[in-house]
Design an enzyme around this catalytic site. Structure first.
Site, short mmCIF file in Angstrom:
data_model
loop_
_atom_site.label_atom_id
_atom_site.label_comp_id
_atom_site.label_asym_id
_atom_site.label_seq_id
_atom_site.Cartn_x
_atom_site.Cartn_y
_atom_site.Cartn_z
N LYS A 65 0.87 -1.19 -0.05
CA LYS A 65 -0.04 0.13 0.14
C LYS A 65 0.87 1.12 -0.11
CE LYS A 65 -4.03 1.54 2.64
NZ LYS A 65 -4.83 1.41 3.96
N SER A 140 -9.87 1.40 2.86
CA SER A 140 -9.03 2.36 2.17
C SER A 140 -8.00 1.40 1.45
CB SER A 140 -8.21 3.16 2.98
OG SER A 140 -7.34 2.53 4.05
N SER A 164 -10.14 -1.20 6.99
CA SER A 164 -9.68 -0.83 5.59
C SER A 164 -9.11 -2.03 5.05
CB SER A 164 -8.69 0.33 5.72
OG SER A 164 -9.50 1.43 5.94
#
Lengths: 477, 94, 482
Positions: A65, A140, A164
């Site tokens: 990420k 997210s 997330s």
């Protein structure tokens, strides 16, 4: 689709270990797929493979990420205010995984500063759900989830603050694990909410998730004061059934607010669990209905403080037309932050401000205590708590952006576990059509357990996964 | 529930520039969120201790031993404005 | 009402700790190093960096708390103090708020409110206009200092005069020096003091509005600044007006007090517990380590000098408060403990006179040599004058006093008859002075003593010479009187 990509990460690692698979070929196969990505899952893709280092992860490349600092590689946390920022150091967890044999494949797209449940808040464009390109992958960690689901990366690192990792895993039909808080080092993770953020694996199946996770935990990180030494190794799961397992289903998280299609699939999964030998009974989490409210005080409050360092002084974007210091600050942050981030900074600042601290932040901390107590009480009667991971299947772009709280509601099943700091996993448990729609989309099942129960969670998930036989290979074409 | 002046005050604390239109929009959005959040005001939380730390860890200390600092070129590398090896900013006046 | 206003002063002191590294990262502390060469991800506030507490800073904090008689908290936590300023890289300072390391305590009659740990800000240097930022004035930030461990000590408003403020601060300074926890150098910024000043009606319990005086970087300026502020407030109150609560700056060259525009208008720091750190639980081991590391503190040492060695209060204080003098004195006592008071006077008087601010341990005068010298004076084998000459030699070249005396023939004159003869000759040679002394002018005797001392080359004891002169003049000397 390349044969290499059909292999799970564990299978590929085993093949590399047996000398049957060249890790460089594996890396190149994924690298080419990532570079050709149409889902906007990535913010950066490696240009070549690094020297293989061996290790238990077998050279199986890892998508990471965007918010993990990776030395010399853009680490932007999905924000314009850090566009192009290349840190001078690498996050501990990324380093540990690289040393264990999982080289950096790519950085994945995400909601800005991890704030969001759809990845529509990224400054670099939204990510498309491989199951339906008109729908969100969740957030997210939407880029990580989409990449794994679409076979663009064998596995990925995400972060979970209020759901997330778990929610995008559910919406994309893959496995995602949020660790016990403190089990994985946060050093080098661009922070959203310090007391909630945790790095975790996103993978195609439970075995892959366990393998990756096994290299993420261990000795505590001296660079992270809140990190813990994991009491024992993570085992690759082998459980065949759920005999003797006591599962609790909280009414507060399995009724109102959940789409009927999701509930139906959830009920079927519960039945399956019973058939595997688990006892399933209702359990109470009386303060769970207030978890979302508490979370949306605590997380923005910590974020408002964590994001104060983005001031244009030392790195990142600085507004060029500012004559005085105040204008430099306010314009830089106005230009550099997106709407959701600004909203949460405002909310968090307000909740901490003079006159409001006790009513908001102070109370939210107390609600947090009650939620932790609720779980502790539940775990005296049950081994694990079971809920749907998300209240609905993947929604269309723009469907929930009109009202901020409509988006926040996506987290109501996952936020209680974050507040309590307990581990939780999401596994795909079926498909359901969206309300008023036809094409079936993935549904996730969440299991949560007491601190350090990850081995048990993985084992139970493994048994369920085998019985559920969810097949996500169609979107990996 | 949250007026324009209050929004401007909070924006100032957070060093966020907001146009008049943004202030108005923010007032509405924050009011909406705050209304949902205010449900925590209904709970009886007397005698409940706040959780400020989720981990039950204490004394995470490090020995007073030097570690290498970053080389100055790396420190200044991404800086928006550098003068004489220092980070240049408009002077604070107030 | 006017004359019955009493000053009420509280002090807020920041001490930079003499640890090897910063409070939350392993960067070495520096003073005067090139800009931005002692920084890392943590103290620069880079994204993703996290703080880790320096164990030695806690240890020093505990020692300071013990030295000040504080209650040590069994559990303390760090808080974030949030505000924006270029010298604050994270946009918040990690400090302590309502659960500090130490509370309560007292030093020399001034109560301590609290003692806590926090990180120092970076350094901001104003450099004026430059082409880079069009038209406007610029400042440069150097983050070397950022993250240095600070201990903040806050007193109760128990100080009541500028002089007391200065003396108390000096005692605090020497106490911290002796503890070894800081260089406590106001010039270098390792000791900073702010004063909160107000006036109230004498005898009243109510406190008046206070102002804060900041940035006084010497003891002298602090004393003068506080005095000036007291006068300023007195004038305001006597005119029937009200004192405004504000932050002020004292300009020592002009003596003027002006308003310091504060860093931010709204002091809403939005304190909340630092989530990246865990609580400090003071263990028995930590307390033991701090106790074991505690040296004898100046106040206790002064009291011991008075009580055990019979020194006068002022001399005891002097030797205790300048630790190197006290150390030298005690080493000299170890060589010869027969004359503690006289030795103390020689260390604090003659030796300081000869060495000024130099540390006697760094001089060529050995403690044993001084002890031997003092013993000779005490046993009257050496006059004070001669001893001073010997000290001069010791200061210049070192050596052994006995050998110096022998080499220069400085032994005291033991021969009363010979001395009496010299006295008789001198008295006879200055009948005027003799007459004046007989007439009762005591000062005139100097004109007679001088020549005798010169002729005896300082080897005669002054008191003895005086006695002989009186005898020669047929006067009773003070010594003879009952």
């Amino acid at each position: 689709m390349s044969e290499l990509v059909r292999l799970s990460a564990a299978q590929a690692a085993a093949a590399v270990g047996a000398g049957e698979l060249d890790p460089l070929a594996l890396f190149e196969a994924y690298r080419a797929r990532a570079a050709a990505d149409q889902l906007n899952a990535f913010t950066w893709v490696a240009e070549g493979a690094p020297e293989p280092v061996g290790g238990p992860l077998g050279g199986v490349p890892l998508a990471v990420k965007d918010l993990f600092c990776t030395e010399g590689v853009p680490s932007q946390s999905g924000s314009r205010i850090l566009e192009g920022y290349r840190p001078p150091y690498t996050a501990t967890v990324v380093e540990r995984l690289a040393r264990a044999g999982a080289p950096l494949l790519a950085k994945t797209n995400q909601d800005e500063f991890a704030m969001g449940s759809s990845t529509e808040n990224s400054a670099f464009g939204p990510v498309r759900n491989p199951w339906d390109h008109g729908r969100v992958p969740g957030g997210s960690s939407g880029g990580s989830a989409a990449a794994v689901a679409a076979g663009l990366a064998p596995w990925a690192l995400g972060t979970d603050t209020g759901g997330s990792i778990r929610q995008p895993a559910a919406l994309c039909g893959i496995v995602g694990l949020k660790p016990t808080y403190g089990a994985v080092s946060r050093y080098g993770m661009i922070a959203f909410a310090s007391s909630l953020d945790q790095a975790g694996p996103l993978a195609r199946d439970v075995t892959d998730a366990a393998l990756l996770y096994s290299q993420m935990v261990g000795e505590r990180d001296p660079c992270d004061s809140t990190s813990l030494t994991f009491p024992g190794p993570i085992e690759l799961p082998q459980r065949a059934d759920l005999r003797g397992l006591r599962l609790g289903v909280p009414a507060e998280l399995t009724g109102e607010g959940i789409e009927p299609g999701v509930l139906e699939v959830f009920e079927a999964a519960i039945q399956l669990a019973r058939s595997l030998g688990a006892t399933v009974e209702p359990c109470a989490l009386p303060h769970a209905p207030h978890a979302l409210a508490a979370y949306y005080v605590l997380a923005p409050a910590e974020a408002s403080s964590n994001l104060a360092r983005f001031d244009g002084v030392r790195y990142g974007y600085r507004a060029s037309d500012a004559d005085d210091l105040l204008a430099m600050y306010t314009r830089t942050r106005h230009d550099g932050f997106g709407a959701e981030v600004k909203r949460r900074i405002m909310l968090g600042t307000y909740a901490l401000s003079s006159g409001y601290y006790d009513a908001y932040y102070g109370r939210a901390q107390r609600v947090r205590t009650k939620i932790a107590e609720d779980f502790a009480a539940a775990f005296e009667r049950f081994d694990f708590i079971v809920t749907p991971t998300a209240p609905g299947v993947a929604f269309e772009f723009g469907a929930k952006t009109a009202d901020p709280f409509a988006m926040y509601l996506n987290d109501f099943c996952t936020v209680p576990m974050s507040l309590a700091g307990i581990p939780a996993i999401s596994i795909p448990c079926g498909l359901a059509p969206p309300p008023g729609g036809e094409r079936p989309l993935p549904v996730g099942l969440q299991l949560a357990g007491p601190p350090f129960s990850e081995n048990g969670l993985l084992a139970a998930s493994f048994a369920l996964e085998a019985a559920l036989a969810f097949d996500g290979s169609a979107v990996r074409a | 529930m949250i007026g324009r002046d209050e929004v401007r005050h909070v924006a100032r604390l957070a060093r966020l520039e907001l146009s008049d239109e943004e202030v108005d929009r923010m007032a509405v959005e924050l009011a909406g969120v705050l209304e949902h959040i205010s449900t925590i005001g209904e709970l009886d939380l007397d005698g409940v201790a706040p959780t400020s730390h989720v981990v039950a860890v204490e004394n995470a200390l490090r020995p007073d031993e030097p570690r290498p600092s970053l080389a100055r070129e790396r420190v200044l590398a991404g800086a928006p404005a550098v003068v004489d090896d220092g980070f240049a900013v408009p002077s604070p006046q107030a | 009402m006017s004359s019955a206003l009493e000053p009420v002063i509280g002090l807020e002191i920041h001490v930079q700790l003499a640890t090897a590294t910063k409070l939350f990262c392993g960067c070495e502390l520096s003073f005067g190093a090139p800009a931005n060469t002692h920084t890392c991800a943590v103290c620069l506030g880079l994204p993703g960096a996290l703080p880790v507490v320096n164990a030695r800073a806690i240890h020093f904090g505990l020692m300071i708390g013990m030295a000040l008689g504080c209650e040590i908290a069994p559990r303390s936590i760090f808080h974030r103090k949030n505000y924006f300023y270029p010298d604050l890289p994270k946009g918040y300072q990690i400090s302590q708020y309502d659960e500090p390391l130490c509370r309560g305590g007292e030093l020399a009659g001034v109560r301590i409110h609290r003692v806590h740990l926090e990180e120092d800000a970076a350094k901001l240097v104003h450099i004026g206009a430059s082409g880079r930022i069009h038209g406007s004035e610029q400042s440069l930030v150097d983050f070397n200092r950022g993250g240095t461990p600070l201990v903040e000590i806050v007193t109760e408003p128990d100080v009541h005069s500028p002089a007391q403020a200065r003396e108390w601060l000096e005692l605090l300074r020497v106490t911290l020096r002796v503890l070894g926890v800081s260089d406590v150098n106001m010039d270098e910024g390792s000791l900073r003091a702010d004063a909160n000043v107000s006036l109230r009606a004498a005898g009243s319990e109510q406190l008046g509005t206070k102002t804060e005086l900041k940035n006084m970087n010497s003891f002298r300026f602090l004393e003068r600044g506080v005095a000036a502020e007291i006068e300023r407030q007195r004038a305001i109150l006597e005119a029937g007006e009200e004192v405004v609560q504000e932050t002020l700056h004292f300009d020592p060259s002009s003596g003027a007090i002006s308003s310091l525009r504060s860093k931010e208008e709204a002091h809403d720091y939005r304190y909340f517990p630092e989530p990246d750190l865990v609580p400090i639980a003071t263990t028995e081991a930590m307390l033991d380590a701090a106790r074991t590391a505690m040296p004898e503190l100046p106040a206790a040492r002064a009291e011991r000098f008075e009580r055990e060695l019979g020194l006068g209060a002022e001399r005891a204080r002097q030797l205790a408060f300048r630790a190197e003098l006290g150390d030298f004195y005690e080493r000299a006592l170890a060589a010869d403990a027969a004359h503690p008071r006289r030795l103390a006077d020689w260390v604090g008087g003659e030796l300081v006179g000869a060495l000024a601010d130099e540390d006697p341990a760094a001089s060529t005068v050995s403690p044993a040599a001084l002890a031997a010298l003092v013993a000779m004076v005490a046993e009257r084998t050496l006059t004070v004058t001669a001893a001073r000459e010997v000290l001069g030699v010791l200061v210049a070249d070192g050596g052994d006093p006995g050998q110096i005396v022998a080499a220069r023939g400085l032994e005291a004159i033991d021969d009363e008859a010979g001395l009496a003869a010299i006295v008789a000759r001198v008295v006879a040679g200055d009948p005027q002075a003799a007459e004046q002394v007989r007439a009762g002018n005591a000062k005139a005797i100097g004109a007679l003593i001088g020549p005798v001392m010169r002729e005896t080359r300082g080897r005669a004891d002054g008191a003895e010479v005086t006695r002989l002169i009186h005898a020669a003049l047929g006067l009773q000397s003070a010594d003879d009187q009952a």
